[in-house]
Design an enzyme around this catalytic site. Structure first.
Site, mmCIF file in Angstrom:
data_model
loop_
_atom_site.group_PDB
_atom_site.id
_atom_site.type_symbol
_atom_site.label_atom_id
_atom_site.label_comp_id
_atom_site.label_asym_id
_atom_site.label_seq_id
_atom_site.Cartn_x
_atom_site.Cartn_y
_atom_site.Cartn_z
ATOM 1 N N SER A 3 -4.473 -11.012 28.721
ATOM 2 C CA SER A 3 -4.979 -12.383 28.810
ATOM 3 C C SER A 3 -5.259 -12.694 30.280
ATOM 4 O O SER A 3 -5.048 -11.865 31.164
ATOM 5 C CB SER A 3 -3.965 -13.383 28.244
ATOM 6 N N LYS A 4 -5.702 -13.914 30.526
ATOM 7 C CA LYS A 4 -6.071 -14.300 31.889
ATOM 8 C C LYS A 4 -4.902 -14.243 32.862
ATOM 9 O O LYS A 4 -5.108 -14.114 34.069
ATOM 10 C CB LYS A 4 -6.671 -15.708 31.884
ATOM 11 N N ARG A 5 -3.675 -14.328 32.339
ATOM 12 C CA ARG A 5 -2.537 -14.276 33.259
ATOM 13 C C ARG A 5 -2.391 -12.889 33.896
ATOM 14 O O ARG A 5 -1.696 -12.731 34.896
ATOM 15 C CB ARG A 5 -1.238 -14.644 32.530
#
Length: 475
Positions: free
Chosen positions: A240-242
């Site tokens: 994910s974007k994290r």
């Protein structure tokens, strides 16, 4: 063989979606099949034209060309609705007039799935009442009636799959406003496009028994399914974007080559059956078979992507890299980048690309060769200049004189430097390292004699003179 990639334009092309598209493309190209692109744009609230364009751009950048399409799922809305009504007419689906909130509350109180409550209510309603409510214009959804028993199919990756139908809810196939729902739409479209094989992510596995049941209820031949493992971040959680950049376009902007990205994505959840890691597109097509797809999730390793990109970068013709390098250099030095001599820039790229991991790194490393007032790295000065500034200055001064008298070729310049080192009773490194800082401001660079030839006699000697001023100027 007909395969498809069916992205939803609710976001940019994610690396997971790109990997799915690539696996389908590789399979089609290896088997001489057809690769169909279908944009599943049924979520009108979240769809964006810019997302569609970004998906298409990402696929073009990766070189994943499609044979048919792009088709848009919304174009088949009337066909989807007609198939839902056919299932209703054949008694394989039922009308649901229920208020969703009421159904959810009752289902929670009774410990049931909401669709089972909806089925009970539908069955308790007489045919006359149902027709009267339809005639009165009351909206209703159409739910597929899941039969008793179990649903079985063979998955290319996971083998024989079995699902108890009691765990499959009576899914809505047509909403109260007349719009179709994903599971029916995708079955309808895949049948309409004669798709024979569906390779997609493991996150779709829970949808497959629903879709298999719909294929069978509609009397359609179902495709061969294969569900590929998810891509995880370094922490073992779904990417994910994290975890950093997840859109393919981000990696293009960072200077990753499409060949390297394709190579990297192909090895996420698949292997060629041997020790190869650096592979061309043609080698991937030749080697790709679904039986080599792994069941275990893969880790998105940025270090490996960087390493692969470096390998592909070194093998890429300089003429192909030059336009993008020039563009990125422009972001650092402005309009002067457009005036750089093409032949000279090509020689600079040749020197830098074997040490760089990305096109952006080439552009960044190029800056000291383009401007004469570049900064000196603090650590490089501390190690190679400042331990004994006077001695260093003396050595650079003598080296400047020796180089000035030399022919300006790599061999001649190396002979002049090593000859001076021998006469001075020091190792050549005592001259090379301070010289490298003087010429580039850095502790590391391509071969120092290649750098001298690239910069030319005048600029090289001027840079040594600038270094001498710096060394002899009190802090």
């Amino acid at each position: 063989m007909r395969v498809r990639f069916a992205p939803s334009p609710t976001g940019y092309l994610h690396v997971g979606g790109a990997r799915t598209a690539l696996f389908n493309w590789l399979l089609a190209r290896r088997e001489g099949g057809t690769f169909v692109l279908r944009v599943e744009d049924t979520d009108q609230m979240r769809n964006r034209d810019e997302h569609t364009e970004a998906i298409l751009h990402g696929m073009r950048w990766l070189g994943i060309d499609w044979d048919e399409g792009p088709f848009f799922q919304s174009e088949g809305r009337e066909r989807h609705a007609a198939e839902a009504r056919r299932l209703l007419a054949e008694g394989l689906a039922y009308r649901d007039f229920s208020d969703p909130a009421e159904v959810r509350a009752e289902a929670e109180a009774r410990g049931m799935h909401p669709s089972r409550v909806a089925r009970e209510r539908a069955e308790a309603m007489g045919a006359d009442e149902a027709e009267a409510r339809v005639t009165a214009g009351e909206p209703f959804a159409i739910r597929f009636r899941v039969p008793d028993g179990e649903t079985r199919f063979t998955d290319l990756v996971h083998g024989d799959m079995r699902f108890g139908n009691e765990d499959v809810d009576d899914l809505v196939i047509l909403r109260g406003d007349g719009t179709p729902v994903y599971n029916l739409a995708v079955v309808s479209d895949d049948h309409d496009m004669a798709i024979t094989h569906v390779l997609r992510g493991d996150d779709h596995l829970s949808n497959t028994p629903k879709q298999v049941l719909l294929y069978r209820a509609l009397g359609y031949a179902e495709p061969v399914f294969g569900h590929v493992p998810l891509i995880l971040g370094a922490d073992g959680k779904r990417l994910s974007k994290r975890h950093g950049a997840t859109a393919v376009g981000d990696y293009e902007a960072l200077g990753i080559l499409p060949e390297a990205m394709v190579n990297f994505l192909a090895l996420l959840g698949w292997n060629p059956g041997d020790e190869r890691e650096v592979m061309t597109r043609e080698e991937l097509v030749e080697a790709f078979t679904p039986d080599r797809i792994l069941k275990k999730s893969s880790i998105f390793d940025l270090e490996k992507l960087s390493w692969l990109n470096g390998r592909h970068l070194a093998a890429t013709p300089t003429a192909r890299l030059a336009p993008e390098v020039r563009r990125m250099i422009g972001a650092n030095i402005g309009d002067a980048a457009s005036a750089l001599d093409e032949t000279w820039l090509g020689k600079l790229i040749d020197l830098l690309k074997v040490r760089a991991r990305t096109v952006r790194e080439i552009a960044e490393q190029a800056v000291p060769y383009l401007i004469d007032d570049f900064p000196y790295e603090t650590e490089a000065m501390a190690k190679h200049w400042e331990r004994d500034p006077e001695t260093t200055a003396g050595r650079l001064e003598g080296l400047s004189a020796a180089l000035a008298e030399s022919e300006w070729t790599e061999d001649a310049l190396e002979g002049a430097l090593r000859g001076l080192a021998e006469r001075s009773g020091v190792g050549a490194g005592k001259l090379i390292h301070p010289l490298r800082v003087a010429l580039t401001g850095q502790a590391a660079s391509p071969g120092i004699f290649e750098v001298l030839v690239l910069l030319g006699r005048s600029r090289s000697l001027e840079r040594i003179g600038r270094a001498l001023v710096r060394l002899r100027t009190p802090a």
